[in-house]
Structure formats: structure tokens, C-alpha cells
Design a protein around this motif. Structure first.
Motif, PDB file in Angstrom:
ATOM      1  N   ILE A  10       0.836  -1.201   0.000  1.00 39.39           N
ATOM      2  CA  ILE A  10       0.000   0.000   0.000  1.00 39.39           C
ATOM      3  C   ILE A  10       0.869   1.248   0.000  1.00 39.39           C
ATOM      4  CG2 ILE A  10      -1.623   1.368   1.391  1.00 39.39           C
ATOM      5  CD1 ILE A  10      -2.832  -1.346   2.306  1.00 39.39           C
ATOM      6  N   ARG A  11       1.915   1.247   0.843  1.00 36.19           N
ATOM      7  CA  ARG A  11       2.775   2.424   0.968  1.00 36.19           C
ATOM      8  C   ARG A  11       3.679   2.608  -0.240  1.00 36.19           C
ATOM      9  NH1 ARG A  11       3.174   4.515   6.474  1.00 36.19           N
ATOM     10  NH2 ARG A  11       5.329   5.097   6.045  1.00 36.19           N
ATOM     11  N   THR A  12       3.726   1.664  -1.130  1.00 36.77           N
ATOM     12  CA  THR A  12       4.428   1.828  -2.401  1.00 36.77           C
ATOM     13  C   THR A  12       3.450   2.246  -3.494  1.00 36.77           C
ATOM     14  OG1 THR A  12       6.058   0.158  -1.785  1.00 36.77           O
ATOM     15  CG2 THR A  12       5.852   0.649  -4.126  1.00 36.77           C
ATOM     16  N   ALA A  13       2.270   1.662  -3.495  1.00 38.92           N
ATOM     17  CA  ALA A  13       1.292   1.940  -4.547  1.00 38.92           C
ATOM     18  C   ALA A  13       0.723   3.351  -4.455  1.00 38.92           C
ATOM     19  CB  ALA A  13       0.160   0.914  -4.495  1.00 38.92           C
ATOM     20  N   VAL A  14       0.499   3.856  -3.267  1.00 37.79           N
ATOM     21  CA  VAL A  14      -0.092   5.193  -3.127  1.00 37.79           C
ATOM     22  C   VAL A  14       0.824   6.273  -3.704  1.00 37.79           C
ATOM     23  CG1 VAL A  14      -0.849   6.940  -1.462  1.00 37.79           C
ATOM     24  CG2 VAL A  14      -1.678   4.599  -1.267  1.00 37.79           C
ATOM     25  N   PRO A  15       2.138   6.300  -3.381  1.00 36.54           N
ATOM     26  CA  PRO A  15       2.992   7.300  -4.027  1.00 36.54           C
ATOM     27  C   PRO A  15       3.060   7.127  -5.550  1.00 36.54           C
ATOM     28  CG  PRO A  15       4.070   6.498  -2.066  1.00 36.54           C
ATOM     29  CD  PRO A  15       2.864   5.628  -2.292  1.00 36.54           C
ATOM     30  N   ALA A  16       2.991   5.890  -6.034  1.00 35.86           N
ATOM     31  CA  ALA A  16       2.987   5.678  -7.484  1.00 35.86           C
ATOM     32  C   ALA A  16       1.729   6.278  -8.106  1.00 35.86           C
ATOM     33  CB  ALA A  16       3.071   4.185  -7.798  1.00 35.86           C
ATOM     34  N   ALA A  17       0.607   6.099  -7.446  1.00 36.82           N
ATOM     35  CA  ALA A  17      -0.640   6.673  -7.960  1.00 36.82           C
ATOM     36  C   ALA A  17      -0.608   8.198  -7.909  1.00 36.82           C
ATOM     37  CB  ALA A  17      -1.830   6.144  -7.152  1.00 36.82           C
ATOM     38  N   VAL A  18      -0.055   8.753  -6.837  1.00 36.90           N
ATOM     39  CA  VAL A  18       0.057  10.211  -6.742  1.00 36.90           C
ATOM     40  C   VAL A  18       0.996  10.729  -7.830  1.00 36.90           C
ATOM     41  CG1 VAL A  18       0.912  12.116  -5.299  1.00 36.90           C
ATOM     42  CG2 VAL A  18      -0.543  10.343  -4.303  1.00 36.90           C
ATOM     43  N   GLY A  19       2.109  10.040  -8.058  1.00 35.07           N
ATOM     44  CA  GLY A  19       3.038  10.437  -9.115  1.00 35.07           C
ATOM     45  C   GLY A  19       2.380  10.405 -10.486  1.00 35.07           C
ATOM     46  N   ALA A  20       1.611   9.356 -10.750  1.00 33.24           N
ATOM     47  CA  ALA A  20       0.902   9.259 -12.026  1.00 33.24           C
ATOM     48  C   ALA A  20      -0.145  10.368 -12.156  1.00 33.24           C
ATOM     49  CB  ALA A  20       0.239   7.888 -12.152  1.00 33.24           C
ATOM     50  N   LEU A  21      -0.840  10.667 -11.078  1.00 36.74           N
ATOM     51  CA  LEU A  21      -1.833  11.739 -11.098  1.00 36.74           C
ATOM     52  C   LEU A  21      -1.171  13.092 -11.375  1.00 36.74           C
ATOM     53  CD1 LEU A  21      -4.728  12.821 -10.600  1.00 36.74           C
ATOM     54  CD2 LEU A  21      -4.086  13.043  -8.199  1.00 36.74           C
ATOM     55  N   LEU A  22      -0.044  13.366 -10.721  1.00 38.69           N
ATOM     56  CA  LEU A  22       0.653  14.628 -10.948  1.00 38.69           C
ATOM     57  C   LEU A  22       1.169  14.722 -12.380  1.00 38.69           C
ATOM     58  CD1 LEU A  22       2.593  15.021  -7.586  1.00 38.69           C
ATOM     59  CD2 LEU A  22       0.561  16.271  -8.341  1.00 38.69           C
ATOM     60  N   ALA A  23       1.654  13.615 -12.928  1.00 35.73           N
ATOM     61  CA  ALA A  23       2.111  13.613 -14.320  1.00 35.73           C
ATOM     62  C   ALA A  23       0.936  13.847 -15.268  1.00 35.73           C
ATOM     63  CB  ALA A  23       2.800  12.295 -14.653  1.00 35.73           C
ATOM     64  N   TRP A  24      -0.210  13.246 -14.966  1.00 36.48           N
ATOM     65  CA  TRP A  24      -1.397  13.467 -15.799  1.00 36.48           C
ATOM     66  C   TRP A  24      -1.823  14.925 -15.744  1.00 36.48           C
ATOM     67  CZ3 TRP A  24      -6.416  14.900 -14.378  1.00 36.48           C
ATOM     68  CH2 TRP A  24      -7.340  14.878 -15.434  1.00 36.48           C
ATOM     69  N   LEU A  25      -1.816  15.494 -14.554  1.00 36.82           N
ATOM     70  CA  LEU A  25      -2.169  16.900 -14.420  1.00 36.82           C
ATOM     71  C   LEU A  25      -1.211  17.786 -15.212  1.00 36.82           C
ATOM     72  CD1 LEU A  25      -3.131  17.096 -10.637  1.00 36.82           C
ATOM     73  CD2 LEU A  25      -4.670  17.285 -12.602  1.00 36.82           C
ATOM     74  N   ALA A  26       0.092  17.432 -15.188  1.00 40.71           N
ATOM     75  CA  ALA A  26       1.075  18.198 -15.964  1.00 40.71           C
ATOM     76  C   ALA A  26       0.795  18.072 -17.457  1.00 40.71           C
ATOM     77  CB  ALA A  26       2.487  17.725 -15.643  1.00 40.71           C
ATOM     78  N   SER A  27       0.352  16.896 -17.887  1.00 42.79           N
ATOM     79  CA  SER A  27       0.086  16.700 -19.314  1.00 42.79           C
ATOM     80  C   SER A  27      -1.150  17.469 -19.777  1.00 42.79           C
ATOM     81  CB  SER A  27      -0.074  15.211 -19.635  1.00 42.79           C
ATOM     82  OG  SER A  27      -1.309  14.727 -19.143  1.00 42.79           O
ATOM     83  N   THR A  28      -2.057  17.744 -18.868  1.00 44.67           N
ATOM     84  CA  THR A  28      -3.256  18.498 -19.236  1.00 44.67           C
ATOM     85  C   THR A  28      -3.026  20.005 -19.176  1.00 44.67           C
ATOM     86  OG1 THR A  28      -4.128  18.479 -16.980  1.00 44.67           O
ATOM     87  CG2 THR A  28      -4.809  16.670 -18.438  1.00 44.67           C
ATOM     88  N   ALA A  29      -1.805  20.403 -18.818  1.00 48.55           N
ATOM     89  CA  ALA A  29      -1.487  21.831 -18.707  1.00 48.55           C
ATOM     90  C   ALA A  29      -1.241  22.467 -20.070  1.00 48.55           C
ATOM     91  CB  ALA A  29      -0.278  22.029 -17.806  1.00 48.55           C
ATOM     92  N   GLY A  30      -1.349  21.694 -21.144  1.00 51.65           N
ATOM     93  CA  GLY A  30      -1.206  22.250 -22.485  1.00 51.65           C
ATOM     94  C   GLY A  30       0.186  22.144 -23.059  1.00 51.65           C
ATOM     95  N   ILE A  31       1.066  21.387 -22.432  1.00 49.86           N
ATOM     96  CA  ILE A  31       2.411  21.193 -22.958  1.00 49.86           C
ATOM     97  C   ILE A  31       2.340  20.163 -24.079  1.00 49.86           C
ATOM     98  CG2 ILE A  31       4.750  20.446 -22.415  1.00 49.86           C
ATOM     99  CD1 ILE A  31       4.149  21.271 -19.500  1.00 49.86           C
ATOM    100  N   VAL A  32       2.781  20.536 -25.274  1.00 46.41           N
ATOM    101  CA  VAL A  32       2.723  19.640 -26.429  1.00 46.41           C
ATOM    102  C   VAL A  32       4.153  19.263 -26.826  1.00 46.41           C
ATOM    103  CG1 VAL A  32       1.968  19.387 -28.806  1.00 46.41           C
ATOM    104  CG2 VAL A  32       0.594  20.730 -27.212  1.00 46.41           C
ATOM    105  N   LEU A  33       4.431  17.974 -26.847  1.00 48.52           N
ATOM    106  CA  LEU A  33       5.744  17.454 -27.240  1.00 48.52           C
ATOM    107  C   LEU A  33       5.554  16.349 -28.264  1.00 48.52           C
ATOM    108  CD1 LEU A  33       7.297  17.039 -23.681  1.00 48.52           C
ATOM    109  CD2 LEU A  33       7.787  18.880 -25.282  1.00 48.52           C
ATOM    110  N   ASP A  34       6.634  16.005 -28.969  1.00 43.66           N
ATOM    111  CA  ASP A  34       6.540  14.858 -29.875  1.00 43.66           C
ATOM    112  C   ASP A  34       6.412  13.581 -29.044  1.00 43.66           C
ATOM    113  OD1 ASP A  34       9.419  13.410 -29.846  1.00 43.66           O
ATOM    114  OD2 ASP A  34       9.671  15.587 -29.605  1.00 43.66           O
ATOM    115  N   GLY A  35       6.026  12.499 -29.684  1.00 45.21           N
ATOM    116  CA  GLY A  35       5.720  11.248 -28.983  1.00 45.21           C
ATOM    117  C   GLY A  35       6.846  10.707 -28.129  1.00 45.21           C
ATOM    118  N   ASP A  36       8.064  10.635 -28.685  1.00 46.11           N
ATOM    119  CA  ASP A  36       9.191  10.082 -27.927  1.00 46.11           C
ATOM    120  C   ASP A  36       9.547  10.958 -26.733  1.00 46.11           C
ATOM    121  OD1 ASP A  36       9.388   7.925 -29.640  1.00 46.11           O
ATOM    122  OD2 ASP A  36      10.899   8.890 -30.926  1.00 46.11           O
TER     123      ASP A  36
END
Length: 87
Positions: A10-36
Motif C-alpha cells: 500500500i505504501r508503495t502503490a499510493v505514491p505511485a498513484a500520486v506520481g501518475a496523477l501529478l504527471a497526468w495533471l502536468a500533461s493536461t497543462a497544455g504542454i505539447v511534445l513529440d511522442g518520444d
């Protein structure tokens, strides 16, 4: 043993989920990059966000133990040294 194992998961999965959520939020901020570049940046942001979140909560938890709930459970796993083997 099983209880401590579940706590550690649990204490490993929760930070992973928070990290993924923060990365998703960053991706919705309008930053456009090529695929790679996007893939590499997302992986890096997830890893950094996860490590930063975990470190921050662990430091805070040392002072205020109840903040351990931010890692999914306020209980930290306990580990015992393995019994010495007879030769």
C-alpha cells in the motif's frame, strides 16, 4: 508477516498513484511534445513526483506520525532479521 507485506504494498502503490496523477495533471497543462519526448518526460515526471512525494511524506511522518495516512496507511511495516541458519 502478511500484514506487513500488505502495508508495504500500500505504501508503495499510493505514491505511485500520486506520481501518475501529478504527471497526468502536468500533461493536461497544455504542454505539447513529440511522442518520444512525451513518453520520456512523462516517465521522468512520474518517477520524480513519486520519489518527491514519498520523501516529503516520510519526513513529515517522522514529526507527525498520523501523516502516514498520506501513504495509504498510517502503519509502517516492521521487518525482522531472518533467523540464523544452522550449518
Amino acid at each position: 508477516m502478511t500484514h506487513d507485506y500488505l502495508i508495504s504494498l500500500i505504501r508503495t502503490a499510493v505514491p505511485a498513484a500520486v506520481g501518475a496523477l501529478l504527471a497526468w495533471l502536468a500533461s493536461t497543462a497544455g504542454i505539447v511534445l513529440d511522442g518520444d519526448s512525451s513518453t520520456a518526460l512523462t516517465a521522468g515526471v512520474v518517477a520524480l513526483a513519486m520519489a518527491g512525494y514519498y520523501a516529503l511524506v516520510r519526513v513529515a511522518e517522522a514529526r507527525w506520525p498520523w501523516l502516514g495516512v498520506l501513504l495509504g496507511t498510517p502503519a509502517a511495516p516492521t521487518y525482522q532479521a531472518p533467523a540464523a541458519r544452522r550449518q
